[in-house]
Design an enzyme around this catalytic site. Structure first.
Site, PDB file in Angstrom:
ATOM      1  N   ASP A 103       0.834  -1.200   0.000  1.00 26.29           N
ATOM      2  CA  ASP A 103       0.000   0.000   0.000  1.00 26.29           C
ATOM      3  C   ASP A 103       0.870   1.253   0.000  1.00 26.29           C
ATOM      4  O   ASP A 103       1.708   1.434   0.874  1.00 26.29           O
ATOM      5  CB  ASP A 103      -0.927  -0.021   1.224  1.00 26.29           C
ATOM      6  CG  ASP A 103      -2.118   0.896   1.045  1.00 26.29           C
ATOM      7  OD1 ASP A 103      -1.920   2.062   0.650  1.00 26.29           O
ATOM      8  OD2 ASP A 103      -3.255   0.450   1.278  1.00 26.29           O
ATOM      9  N   SER A 151      -7.157   4.055  -1.191  1.00 22.89           N
ATOM     10  CA  SER A 151      -6.934   2.609  -1.098  1.00 22.89           C
ATOM     11  C   SER A 151      -8.214   1.826  -1.361  1.00 22.89           C
ATOM     12  O   SER A 151      -8.148   0.679  -1.811  1.00 22.89           O
ATOM     13  CB  SER A 151      -6.403   2.242   0.282  1.00 22.89           C
ATOM     14  OG  SER A 151      -5.180   2.866   0.495  1.00 22.89           O
ATOM     15  N   ASP A 202      -9.484  -2.170   7.508  1.00 23.77           N
ATOM     16  CA  ASP A 202      -9.070  -1.062   6.650  1.00 23.77           C
ATOM     17  C   ASP A 202      -9.347  -1.419   5.176  1.00 23.77           C
ATOM     18  O   ASP A 202      -9.611  -2.570   4.839  1.00 23.77           O
ATOM     19  CB  ASP A 202      -7.582  -0.757   6.870  1.00 23.77           C
ATOM     20  CG  ASP A 202      -7.190   0.611   6.307  1.00 23.77           C
ATOM     21  OD1 ASP A 202      -8.068   1.482   6.184  1.00 23.77           O
ATOM     22  OD2 ASP A 202      -6.008   0.805   5.973  1.00 23.77           O
ATOM     23  N   THR A 204      -7.980  -1.994   2.153  1.00 27.52           N
ATOM     24  CA  THR A 204      -7.480  -3.066   1.284  1.00 27.52           C
ATOM     25  C   THR A 204      -8.054  -4.437   1.644  1.00 27.52           C
ATOM     26  O   THR A 204      -8.686  -5.076   0.807  1.00 27.52           O
ATOM     27  CB  THR A 204      -5.940  -3.091   1.253  1.00 27.52           C
ATOM     28  OG1 THR A 204      -5.462  -1.784   0.975  1.00 27.52           O
ATOM     29  CG2 THR A 204      -5.434  -4.062   0.206  1.00 27.52           C
ATOM     30  N   GLU A 345      -0.815  -7.912   2.699  1.00 20.94           N
ATOM     31  CA  GLU A 345      -0.577  -6.484   2.475  1.00 20.94           C
ATOM     32  C   GLU A 345       0.520  -5.932   3.374  1.00 20.94           C
ATOM     33  O   GLU A 345       0.479  -6.102   4.594  1.00 20.94           O
ATOM     34  CB  GLU A 345      -1.864  -5.681   2.717  1.00 20.94           C
ATOM     35  CG  GLU A 345      -1.683  -4.200   2.393  1.00 20.94           C
ATOM     36  CD  GLU A 345      -2.828  -3.316   2.845  1.00 20.94           C
ATOM     37  OE1 GLU A 345      -3.169  -2.370   2.121  1.00 20.94           O
ATOM     38  OE2 GLU A 345      -3.400  -3.554   3.929  1.00 20.94           O
ATOM     39  N   HIS A 354       2.226   8.808   4.281  1.00 18.56           N
ATOM     40  CA  HIS A 354       1.356   9.872   4.816  1.00 18.56           C
ATOM     41  C   HIS A 354       2.105  10.710   5.846  1.00 18.56           C
ATOM     42  O   HIS A 354       1.945  11.918   5.897  1.00 18.56           O
ATOM     43  CB  HIS A 354       0.104   9.268   5.465  1.00 18.56           C
ATOM     44  CG  HIS A 354      -0.932   8.809   4.491  1.00 18.56           C
ATOM     45  ND1 HIS A 354      -1.758   9.685   3.816  1.00 18.56           N
ATOM     46  CD2 HIS A 354      -1.286   7.570   4.072  1.00 18.56           C
ATOM     47  CE1 HIS A 354      -2.577   8.999   3.026  1.00 18.56           C
ATOM     48  NE2 HIS A 354      -2.301   7.713   3.158  1.00 18.56           N
ATOM     49  N   ASP A 393      -1.495  -0.125  -4.668  1.00 18.39           N
ATOM     50  CA  ASP A 393      -2.757   0.510  -5.063  1.00 18.39           C
ATOM     51  C   ASP A 393      -2.529   1.925  -5.580  1.00 18.39           C
ATOM     52  O   ASP A 393      -3.294   2.442  -6.381  1.00 18.39           O
ATOM     53  CB  ASP A 393      -3.751   0.499  -3.894  1.00 18.39           C
ATOM     54  CG  ASP A 393      -3.128   0.980  -2.586  1.00 18.39           C
ATOM     55  OD1 ASP A 393      -1.904   1.248  -2.543  1.00 18.39           O
ATOM     56  OD2 ASP A 393      -3.875   1.084  -1.602  1.00 18.39           O
ATOM     57  N   HIS A 394      -1.430   2.553  -5.133  1.00 25.87           N
ATOM     58  CA  HIS A 394      -1.086   3.929  -5.510  1.00 25.87           C
ATOM     59  C   HIS A 394       0.212   4.284  -4.840  1.00 25.87           C
ATOM     60  O   HIS A 394       0.708   3.512  -4.016  1.00 25.87           O
ATOM     61  CB  HIS A 394      -2.182   4.902  -5.028  1.00 25.87           C
ATOM     62  CG  HIS A 394      -2.437   4.745  -3.556  1.00 25.87           C
ATOM     63  ND1 HIS A 394      -1.594   5.240  -2.602  1.00 25.87           N
ATOM     64  CD2 HIS A 394      -3.395   4.060  -2.888  1.00 25.87           C
ATOM     65  CE1 HIS A 394      -2.018   4.893  -1.405  1.00 25.87           C
ATOM     66  NE2 HIS A 394      -3.111   4.159  -1.545  1.00 25.87           N
ATOM     67  N   HIS A 501      -1.950  10.942  -1.227  1.00 25.48           N
ATOM     68  CA  HIS A 501      -1.507  10.047  -2.296  1.00 25.48           C
ATOM     69  C   HIS A 501      -1.116  10.837  -3.535  1.00 25.48           C
ATOM     70  O   HIS A 501      -1.397  12.025  -3.623  1.00 25.48           O
ATOM     71  CB  HIS A 501      -2.648   9.088  -2.685  1.00 25.48           C
ATOM     72  CG  HIS A 501      -3.092   8.214  -1.556  1.00 25.48           C
ATOM     73  ND1 HIS A 501      -4.202   7.401  -1.643  1.00 25.48           N
ATOM     74  CD2 HIS A 501      -2.577   8.024  -0.320  1.00 25.48           C
ATOM     75  CE1 HIS A 501      -4.344   6.743  -0.506  1.00 25.48           C
ATOM     76  NE2 HIS A 501      -3.384   7.109   0.314  1.00 25.48           N
TER      77      HIS A 501
HETATM   78 ZN   LIG Z   1      -3.562   2.677  -0.270  1.00 26.41          ZN
HETATM   79 ZN   LIG Z   2      -3.013   6.058   2.046  1.00 28.60          ZN
END
Ligand SMILES: [Zn+2]
Ligand SMILES: [Zn+2]
Ligand SMILES: *[C@@H]1O[C@H](CO)[C@@H](O)[C@H](O)[C@H]1NC(C)=O
Ligand SMILES: *[C@@H]1O[C@H](CO)[C@@H](O)[C@H](O)[C@H]1NC(C)=O
Length: 611
Positions: A103, A151, A202, A204, A345, A354, A393-394, A501
């Site tokens: 992630d 996400s 969360d 994912t 994950e 972040h 995912d990003h 992100h």
């Molecule tokens: Zn994410």
């Molecule tokens: Zn994030």
């Protein structure tokens, strides 16, 4: 399964382009324009003729090749219902699929971690990460509602194979549920598992085993994950954090809004429940596990690896959880026709992004790389064939492996040694500082403590008075965790463009290019999802159909819950679709956003809930 080696051969860079780059770089330094059109004009007509001839030849050959390929494809399409598979052939027989999500890990996270590893382990420049050896392609990450995904939409693309809006947990832009690869696998007889380092509720993990209109509905996600789900229980193995959403609100350490005791309910449903290192160790690496298994090792997140490694007796690592999950699932499917589907994950690479904390991030990526290697090892040794596909995912943070600190033209460098000197995350340092300050109001003592904390936790011995003041000012607009992270980033000359992100493409990795052949090259993230279902030969649309026609009421979303969607009954179990300002389709446009007042950093970061 023999592991395949280097999947993409490095291409020699064209000399011409590097010359041009050097020219352009000089131009930047000197302010001169480049002269790209130098050289003589002698023989122009001749070369033009040669060029035209070559072009005609290439075009003719191309037309012939296309015609032959087209005919070949048409005849194949007639004999096979689906697209033909590539080099390895369409998989048949019993098989396992492991899908890993890093992630928030972008390309720069890899560059940064590779250099960090080389420095700290004294390795040469060509000693790379395990991930580096298995790169296969890249993924385009935008969602239905934004060029920068969250996400939830990111994982929905993987689980359902559809684009949806930021915040969507395996629901489509019209707020209807979409079947997931894990659900389809479970119904087809596969064993299934989810392993994460953040809350199991969360975005994912949620996207594989639950459906809600907004990722914030974590209480409902928890209910669905233990089997209060229209299809019944679909997950056999759960390992991660997020215990607080399973405990009744009358208990210490609960973050549920109601009194439901999901741990008790899960046990009634047959789950074996473990909540600490002792419970984890009792699984004996997976040989003693009993499915279904609910393992919740932290109230919220499992600590960052950089902090966890000194609390190894309290929390298992991602690699340990991955190995135990693999052993458990392969054991459980020993005598069955179907194998397993496991999602693993590296959840907190994103959190370090972040927090703009490069020291925490490199250690998260290294932990993920180890888990990736553990899965490869499993595939090599296991008698059941299988494939590992891994992607992000990003990207998070807009990370840059360079940072200009002054007005003067910058030096070309960054310093991994600064990250190596940190022994804890900024999050950890901020918690320590807060604890101390709440008990010690005297300013001089606070300053002394802060300087020693900086040295001990982050390896920083040259803090400026301004930095100390900022950390100790209760009214500072920047929270201490961000100040700590910025102190490390500046010293390392690592740059960040956001606490959120970014929209850059992310990497796709696989155990073997033969099996994961369809994912070579640049792909939409939904194609990763399509591959997962395709590899296991699953019909996810049949699951979507079942979900869309199910009359399902969960205890928390029935008509008496005050849920607006419950009024007409349909899809009430997805929770209220009307969150604040939820765009589900189409991109927003510019409206002078740069003029907006700056919000209070920290309160708005949403850390701990929305990533
Ligand atoms: Zn994410
Ligand atoms: Zn994030
Ligand atoms: C706990 O949940 C119940 C509903 O199950 C609710 O009535 C009560 O107000 C909640 N208590 C707290 C402290 O949130
Ligand atoms: C790391 O810490 C050592 C010892 O405290 C110090 O001498 C060195 O300069 C530090 N390195 C960096 C890159 O900050």
């Amino acid at each position: 399964m023999p592991r395949e080696e280097p999947l993409l051969a490095p291409r020699p860079s064209s000399e011409q382009s590097s010359i041009r780059n050097a020219e352009e770089e000089d131009a930047l330094l000197t302010g001169e324009r480049t002269h790209r059109s130098g050289g003589s004009h002698r023989g122009w007509g001749f070369w033009r003729q040669v060029g035209l001839f070559a072009w005609a030849l290439i075009a003719t050959v191309a037309v012939i090749v296309i015609a032959v390929v087209y005919q070949h494809e048409t005849s194949r399409a007639q004999s096979h219902e689906k697209e033909p598979w590539g080099p390895g052939g369409r998989p048949t027989g019993k098989r396992n699929l492991i899908f890993m999500v890093s992630d928030g890990m972008g390309p720069t996270s890899l560059t940064m971690t590779r250099s960090f590893k080389q420095l700290t382990q004294g390795l040469p420049a060509d000693e790379v990460l395990m991930l580096d050896k298995h790169i296969l392609g890249t993924s385009r990450t935008r969602s239905s509602s934004s060029l920068v995904t969250d996400s939830a939409a990111g994982a929905t693309a993987f689980s359902c194979g559809f684009k949806s809006y930021n915040g969507a947990i395996s629901v489509l832009p019209d707020h209807s549920p979409c079947g997931t690869v894990l659900e389809a696998a479970s119904l087809a007889g596969y064993k299934t598992g989810l392993v994460v380092t953040t809350r199991i509720t969360d975005a994912t993990p949620a996207c594989f085993a639950s459906h809600v209109n907004l990722r914030q509905y974590e209480d409902q996600i928890a209910e669905q994950e233990i089997g209060e789900h229209p299809l019944g229980r679909v997950v056999d193995l759960i390992m991660g954090g997020g215990r607080c959403h399973f405990l009744p609100n009358t208990t210490d350490g609960s973050c549920r809004a109601d009194e439901r005791d999901l741990v008790a309910i899960a046990k009634e449903k047959g789950f074996s429940y473990i909540s600490d290192r002792k419970g984890f160790d009792s699984l004996n690496g997976g040989t003693e596990s009993r499915l279904p298994l609910l393992g919740l090792f932290a109230e919220k997140d499992i600590p960052y690896e950089i902090d966890r490694r000194t609390q190894n007796d309290v929390y298992p690592s991602l690699e340990e959880m991955a190995r135990t999950a693999l052993k458990t699932l392969s054991h459980a499917t020993e005598n069955s026709e179907q194998g397993f589907f496991l999602m693993i994950e590296g959840s907190r690479i994103d959190h370090a992004g972040h927090g703009n904390d490069p020291a925490a991030q490199v250690n998260e990526v290294l932990a993920y790389d180890k888990a990736f290697a553990a899965v490869l090892e499993f595939l090599e040794e296991d008698s059941t064939p299988g494939v590992l596909v891994a992607t992000s995912d990003h990207e998070t943070g807009g990370l840059a492996a360079a940072r200009q600190l002054h007005d003067a033209y910058p030096d070309y460098l960054w310093y991994p040694g600064v990250l190596a000197n940190a022994s804890h995350s900024s999050e950890y340092a901020a918690n320590e500082l807060q604890d101390y300050l709440s008990q010690n109001p005297e300013k001089p003592a606070q300053e002394t403590y802060t300087r020693s904390l900086l040295k001990k936790a982050l390896g920083i011995e040259d803090a400026t008075q301004q930095e100390i003041d900022s950390l100790l000012d209760p009214n500072s607009p920047i929270i201490p965790a961000y100040v700590f992270a910025d102190m490390i980033s500046r010293r390392a000359q690592i740059g960040w463009s956001t606490h959120g992100h970014s929209g850059v493409d992310v990497n796709i990795y696989a155990s073997s290019s033969k099996d994961a052949w369809p994912l070579q090259g640049n792909h939409e993230n939904t194609e990763v999802g399509a591959f997962l279902a395709d590899y296991l030969g699953l019909d996810v649309s049949a699951i979507t159909n079942r979900l869309q026609h199910s009359e399902y009421w969960s205890a928390a979303s029935g008509p008496e819950s005050g849920n607006v969607a419950a009024e007409d009954g349909k899809f009430s179990w997805l929770g209220n679709p009307f969150g604040d300002d939820v765009r589900t389709d189409g991109l927003d446009t510019y409206h002078g956003d740069f003029k907006r007042k700056r919000g209070l950093v920290g309160d708005e970061c949403g850390c701990g809930s929305v990533h």
